[in-house]
Write a protein that holds these residues in place. Sequence first.
Motif, PDB file in Angstrom:
ATOM      1  N   SER A 289       0.869  -1.091  -0.078  1.00  0.00           N
ATOM      2  CA  SER A 289      -0.148   0.115  -0.031  1.00  0.00           C
ATOM      3  C   SER A 289       0.858   1.316   0.159  1.00  0.00           C
ATOM      4  CB  SER A 289      -0.968   0.140   1.161  1.00  0.00           C
ATOM      5  OG  SER A 289      -0.156  -0.139   2.228  1.00  0.00           O
ATOM      6  N   GLU A 290       2.097   1.088   0.576  1.00  0.00           N
ATOM      7  CA  GLU A 290       2.934   2.590   0.703  1.00  0.00           C
ATOM      8  C   GLU A 290       3.419   2.695  -0.689  1.00  0.00           C
ATOM      9  OE1 GLU A 290       5.768   2.845   3.752  1.00  0.00           O
ATOM     10  OE2 GLU A 290       4.879   1.250   4.775  1.00  0.00           O
ATOM     11  N   TRP A 291       3.916   1.720  -1.471  1.00  0.00           N
ATOM     12  CA  TRP A 291       4.428   1.764  -2.690  1.00  0.00           C
ATOM     13  C   TRP A 291       3.452   2.378  -3.623  1.00  0.00           C
ATOM     14  CZ3 TRP A 291       9.440   1.943  -2.936  1.00  0.00           C
ATOM     15  CH2 TRP A 291      10.188   1.137  -2.463  1.00  0.00           C
ATOM     16  N   GLN A 292       2.023   1.879  -3.341  1.00  0.00           N
ATOM     17  CA  GLN A 292       1.077   2.233  -4.525  1.00  0.00           C
ATOM     18  C   GLN A 292       0.644   3.586  -4.078  1.00  0.00           C
ATOM     19  OE1 GLN A 292      -1.654  -1.034  -3.301  1.00  0.00           O
ATOM     20  NE2 GLN A 292      -1.365  -2.107  -5.375  1.00  0.00           N
ATOM     21  N   ALA A 293       0.828   4.171  -2.809  1.00  0.00           N
ATOM     22  CA  ALA A 293       0.332   5.589  -2.548  1.00  0.00           C
ATOM     23  C   ALA A 293       1.522   6.448  -3.030  1.00  0.00           C
ATOM     24  CB  ALA A 293       0.598   5.804  -0.848  1.00  0.00           C
ATOM     25  N   MET A 294       2.529   6.063  -3.382  1.00  0.00           N
ATOM     26  CA  MET A 294       3.720   6.838  -4.163  1.00  0.00           C
ATOM     27  C   MET A 294       3.509   6.997  -5.455  1.00  0.00           C
ATOM     28  SD  MET A 294       7.112   5.365  -2.325  1.00  0.00           S
ATOM     29  CE  MET A 294       7.280   4.808  -0.569  1.00  0.00           C
ATOM     30  N   GLY A 295       2.458   6.288  -6.165  1.00  0.00           N
ATOM     31  CA  GLY A 295       2.299   6.111  -7.474  1.00  0.00           C
ATOM     32  C   GLY A 295       2.726   5.128  -8.381  1.00  0.00           C
ATOM     33  N   VAL A 296       3.475   3.993  -7.739  1.00  0.00           N
ATOM     34  CA  VAL A 296       3.856   2.804  -8.199  1.00  0.00           C
ATOM     35  C   VAL A 296       2.843   2.072  -8.704  1.00  0.00           C
ATOM     36  CG1 VAL A 296       5.370   0.563  -8.055  1.00  0.00           C
ATOM     37  CG2 VAL A 296       6.005   2.638  -6.835  1.00  0.00           C
ATOM     38  N   ALA A 297       2.979   1.476 -10.064  1.00  0.00           N
ATOM     39  CA  ALA A 297       1.872   0.690 -10.708  1.00  0.00           C
ATOM     40  C   ALA A 297       2.521  -0.228 -11.657  1.00  0.00           C
ATOM     41  CB  ALA A 297       0.781   1.688 -11.327  1.00  0.00           C
ATOM     42  N   ARG A 298       1.701  -1.257 -11.995  1.00  0.00           N
ATOM     43  CA  ARG A 298       2.198  -2.170 -13.038  1.00  0.00           C
ATOM     44  C   ARG A 298       2.269  -1.549 -14.169  1.00  0.00           C
ATOM     45  NH1 ARG A 298      -1.091  -7.951 -12.547  1.00  0.00           N
ATOM     46  NH2 ARG A 298       0.031  -7.881 -14.702  1.00  0.00           N
ATOM     47  N   VAL A 299       3.297  -1.662 -14.924  1.00  0.00           N
ATOM     48  CA  VAL A 299       3.732  -1.172 -16.338  1.00  0.00           C
ATOM     49  C   VAL A 299       2.365  -1.383 -17.539  1.00  0.00           C
ATOM     50  CG1 VAL A 299       4.798  -2.810 -17.341  1.00  0.00           C
ATOM     51  CG2 VAL A 299       5.333  -0.446 -17.865  1.00  0.00           C
ATOM     52  N   ASP A 300       1.877  -2.816 -17.307  1.00  0.00           N
ATOM     53  CA  ASP A 300       0.687  -3.056 -18.043  1.00  0.00           C
ATOM     54  C   ASP A 300      -0.627  -2.585 -17.726  1.00  0.00           C
ATOM     55  OD1 ASP A 300       0.275  -4.721 -15.879  1.00  0.00           O
ATOM     56  OD2 ASP A 300       0.611  -6.575 -17.089  1.00  0.00           O
ATOM     57  N   GLY A 301      -0.799  -1.738 -16.557  1.00  0.00           N
ATOM     58  CA  GLY A 301      -1.929  -1.372 -16.199  1.00  0.00           C
ATOM     59  C   GLY A 301      -2.713  -2.204 -15.379  1.00  0.00           C
ATOM     60  N   GLY A 302      -2.252  -3.633 -15.112  1.00  0.00           N
ATOM     61  CA  GLY A 302      -2.914  -4.632 -14.495  1.00  0.00           C
ATOM     62  C   GLY A 302      -3.032  -4.481 -12.797  1.00  0.00           C
ATOM     63  N   SER A 303      -4.126  -4.841 -12.129  1.00  0.00           N
ATOM     64  CA  SER A 303      -3.805  -4.735 -10.638  1.00  0.00           C
ATOM     65  C   SER A 303      -3.136  -5.877  -9.962  1.00  0.00           C
ATOM     66  CB  SER A 303      -5.451  -5.479 -10.231  1.00  0.00           C
ATOM     67  OG  SER A 303      -5.726  -6.675 -10.575  1.00  0.00           O
ATOM     68  N   ILE A 304      -2.596  -5.606  -8.811  1.00  0.00           N
ATOM     69  CA  ILE A 304      -1.813  -6.273  -7.981  1.00  0.00           C
ATOM     70  C   ILE A 304      -2.665  -6.880  -6.894  1.00  0.00           C
ATOM     71  CG2 ILE A 304       0.146  -6.351  -6.437  1.00  0.00           C
ATOM     72  CD1 ILE A 304       1.346  -4.005  -7.897  1.00  0.00           C
ATOM     73  N   ASP A 305      -2.989  -8.186  -7.039  1.00  0.00           N
ATOM     74  CA  ASP A 305      -4.090  -8.936  -6.208  1.00  0.00           C
ATOM     75  C   ASP A 305      -3.643  -9.463  -4.973  1.00  0.00           C
ATOM     76  OD1 ASP A 305      -6.172  -8.113  -7.923  1.00  0.00           O
ATOM     77  OD2 ASP A 305      -5.696  -9.599  -9.268  1.00  0.00           O
ATOM     78  N   LEU A 306      -2.820  -8.633  -4.229  1.00  0.00           N
ATOM     79  CA  LEU A 306      -2.268  -9.055  -2.719  1.00  0.00           C
ATOM     80  C   LEU A 306      -2.651  -8.037  -1.632  1.00  0.00           C
ATOM     81  CD1 LEU A 306       1.515  -9.440  -4.234  1.00  0.00           C
ATOM     82  CD2 LEU A 306      -0.149 -11.513  -3.658  1.00  0.00           C
TER      83      LEU A 306
END
Length: 432
Positions: A289-306
């Motif tokens: 969640s911290e990485w995602q809050a920084m704006g980190v996202a999959r390059v293909d636009g997919g979700s990270i289901d964890l």
Amino acid sequence: MIPTARLALVALSAAILAACAPAPVKTPPPAAPAPEPAAPAPTPTAPKVVPATPEELARFRACIAGLRAPAEAAGVTDATFDRHALTLTPDMGVLPLLDRQPEFTTALWDYLAALVDSRRIAQGKERLATYAPLLAEVQTRTGVDPATVVAVWGVESDYGQNFGQRPLLQSLGTLACFGRRQAFFRSELFEVLKIVQRGDVRAEDLKGSWAGAFGHTQFMPSTYNRIAVDFDGDGRRDLVGSIPDALGSTANYLVKSGWRTGQPWGYEVIVPAGFNTALAGRTNRRALSEWQAMGVARVDGGSIDLPADTRAAMLLPTGREGPAFLVFKNYDAIYSYNAAESYALAISLLSNALRGEPGLRTPWPTDDPGLGRDERVELQRLLTARGYDVGAIDGVLGSASREAIRKEQARLGMAPDGRAGQKLLRQLREGR
């Protein structure tokens, strides 16, 4: 655990693993033998032994004789030691290899181009199909997916096509008495003697890398004795002659290293502008969640289901200009097999390719990418057509190929470094 390209990938260190190996499981062999590759790799030639000087030989014999008592304390009988160790002669040719691990000396894009190439991917998919029942049983027993197990097999021995040709006892005996890390290699020498003593593998069949890794998935002897399993239930743990034992043992290693069933190793991601690169690094773990809050996202636009609290790390192996990866616990398990980021990325990216996933979207920061095996074969043919004797045209760039490359680079006004890249190949294709 060493590359051939198999390049020579060496696991000089393995994780200290506490749990015991699972009980042997009878697993039937695959219904049909593995198909021959369309363009099989040549049978590797045993490296030339570099003999010792008289002074070195005397020192070696004294050193080996002095290991008899510590070997006995480690569980090696006098009879085994006298038969298989006291009779050894050293191979001084292994000593220069201590500082030549390609995981640490080759540009990452060259390393990956050699190990995650079209031929290795195609042959890996063949192995997935041929050994599907066995791999399904491995996954049932261990939770490690088939693509990851086969990727390790592919990188470590080119799917059993190249185990390495150096006699383990000779190499380990030499390294136990000369060079740095003698204590480590003495321990490995004792471990390989115990393998022979137990009757799992004959001494003459124990051939592998210069550092002692052997078999389909290149275990060091100490790793073998701790982690290998008798997956085919024949009463022996044989990573040389039994593919079920080798693949089952590989999965067992990953489990003991913390493998988490059902989780990905990681994803290629995008990082936001202004990202603090000091946060990157395999051991710099933060909640997903911290990485995602920084704006980190999959390059293909997919979700990270964890789960949001899943621990993850950011890898920037070539800095901000190259691909970025968000990695999880399974990446660490792969990394433990051979402690190098380049190695772990090779296994991870090859496993993606074996699942049919697309390659990287972000290019490596070079204008001269490396060559895959088929491209290296083409380069050798082009050099041969120009009159160079490069030896066997097999995609393995030995000293003769490198010398021919240097001469062509100099002729073309390139830096004569002997490196095989796309620029040189393109110019030779064009007849320049």
